[in-house]
Design an enzyme around this catalytic site. Sequence first.
Site, mmCIF file in Angstrom:
data_model
loop_
_atom_site.group_PDB
_atom_site.id
_atom_site.type_symbol
_atom_site.label_atom_id
_atom_site.label_comp_id
_atom_site.label_asym_id
_atom_site.label_seq_id
_atom_site.Cartn_x
_atom_site.Cartn_y
_atom_site.Cartn_z
ATOM 1 N N LYS A 257 0.770 -1.212 -0.046
ATOM 2 C CA LYS A 257 0.115 -0.122 -0.150
ATOM 3 C C LYS A 257 0.853 1.384 -0.093
ATOM 4 C CE LYS A 257 -3.768 -1.861 2.874
ATOM 5 N NZ LYS A 257 -4.768 -1.906 2.026
ATOM 6 N N ARG A 331 -10.103 -11.594 1.408
ATOM 7 C CA ARG A 331 -10.895 -12.813 0.651
ATOM 8 C C ARG A 331 -10.304 -14.043 0.954
ATOM 9 N NH1 ARG A 331 -11.057 -9.399 -4.583
ATOM 10 N NH2 ARG A 331 -11.181 -7.946 -3.056
#
Length: 490
Positions: A257, A331
């Site tokens: 990030k 996920r």
Amino acid sequence: MTLPVLSHTTAQFPGSAADAAVLVVAALPDSADSLAGYPGLADTLAGIGFTGSAGSFARVYAPDVTSLPFAVVGAGAKPDAAAVRNAAGTALRTLTGFEHVALALAEGLEPFAAAAAEGAVLGGHKFDGYRTEKGKARATAVTLHAELDDEDAEYAQVIGDAVALIKDLVNVPAEWQSPAQLAQSAADSVADLDVTVEILDEKALAEQGFGGILGVGQGSDRPPRLVRLDYSPADASRHIALVGKGITFDTGGLSLKPAASMVGMKFDMAGAATSLAAIRAIASLGLPVHVTAWLCITDNMPSGRALRPGDVIRILDGTTVEVQNTDAEGRLVLADGLVAASRENPDVIIDVATLTGAIVAALGHRHTGVFGDVETVSSFISATAQVDEPAWHMPLPDYMEESLESPIADLQNANMGDRMGGASYAGLFLRRFVGRTSDADDAPRIPWVHLDIAGSGEHAGAPYGFTEKGPTGAMVRSIVAFAAASHTEA
């Protein structure tokens, strides 16, 4: 943390036991008659221009009402349970420096006593934090002067405690909250309840094949954990499974990030905290519903051991996943949790996760994105409306299914060529791991709801109602309400 202890009485307000008093009022001047029992108060409020609009708060001098420090808070022109809940929350959040606060409702607002009780406990919470100077404290006790059932009072206290648990866990810096520490905190939080706890360490996870959790966690020096909590009362009529994303810190892994986006990523375990708080609340209330919670806990860190874009991992059910984006890690851990939860064939599965930035772009910072089969989502949306938690039914479009395909594995975890509709893509990915109701080839999937709280789980703006800046505890009240309704519908 600070969390007020709630009591209630029908004795005359405000009495002499409290240190300060607050009155919830509807919008003025239309409701001025409701203040007839408080000498001179209507004129005093008119003199300072207090209108009673929703969320308005004012300290006033009202010697004919009480000698205590006194305040009024507005519930708006059309007060309902939500407005009164928020008004009481505003009062306890704002009126600091007093240990014991008396709270009352102006005439006409009495039907909303239960909402006021809940709002007072929610608004009174404060994370004490790590500051040397703590500032003025919030009340540790609140007495509601109203007709209130003991069950409603207990419910308010339990719900306030559940939201406080989420906020306190999310606020802890990742430095002091490794996967092992969070797993132990989960176990400690239910130690006095009829909840069994099983913690799988990295060796057990490997032996059993939890490839999603292990894959995401392999870049960290702090090994992952899976926590299974089980509340199974003898009179249970339904079985609800909760699956929570518990990324104790999310750097993005090798798909790193930007620095600014990494700030606050200790928040990425809010889904696990919500699942934990929900099962604790349900057990505390003694609801006759069987609930299991699966907390999928790991760091997502870059290192020489970390997952690389293009690596393939194997989920618990044997499904292979090409990891195109290591920052789409939630996920992957949820996939393991959904498979594990499905193996017990519950009546419904609810997963909770700070999953996608896309849901924030779609719905902003207050609505939760709700995905799943239409009937179950409809029931869950009804629960969110009951407790006034904003939520929106999001689509799982069939045409996006082909974008899940990988040329070398069963699935890919991200579509790097098209980032649009990312929240729905993630939902479709998760749906692949929700099990069937039986072994029949044409058996339907277990009823399932996916809650994306990436926007609703943290509030960055100005405080309102019982909500202040920081983690919100979003959706735990809805999950508890859904569980209670599931029991009555069974």
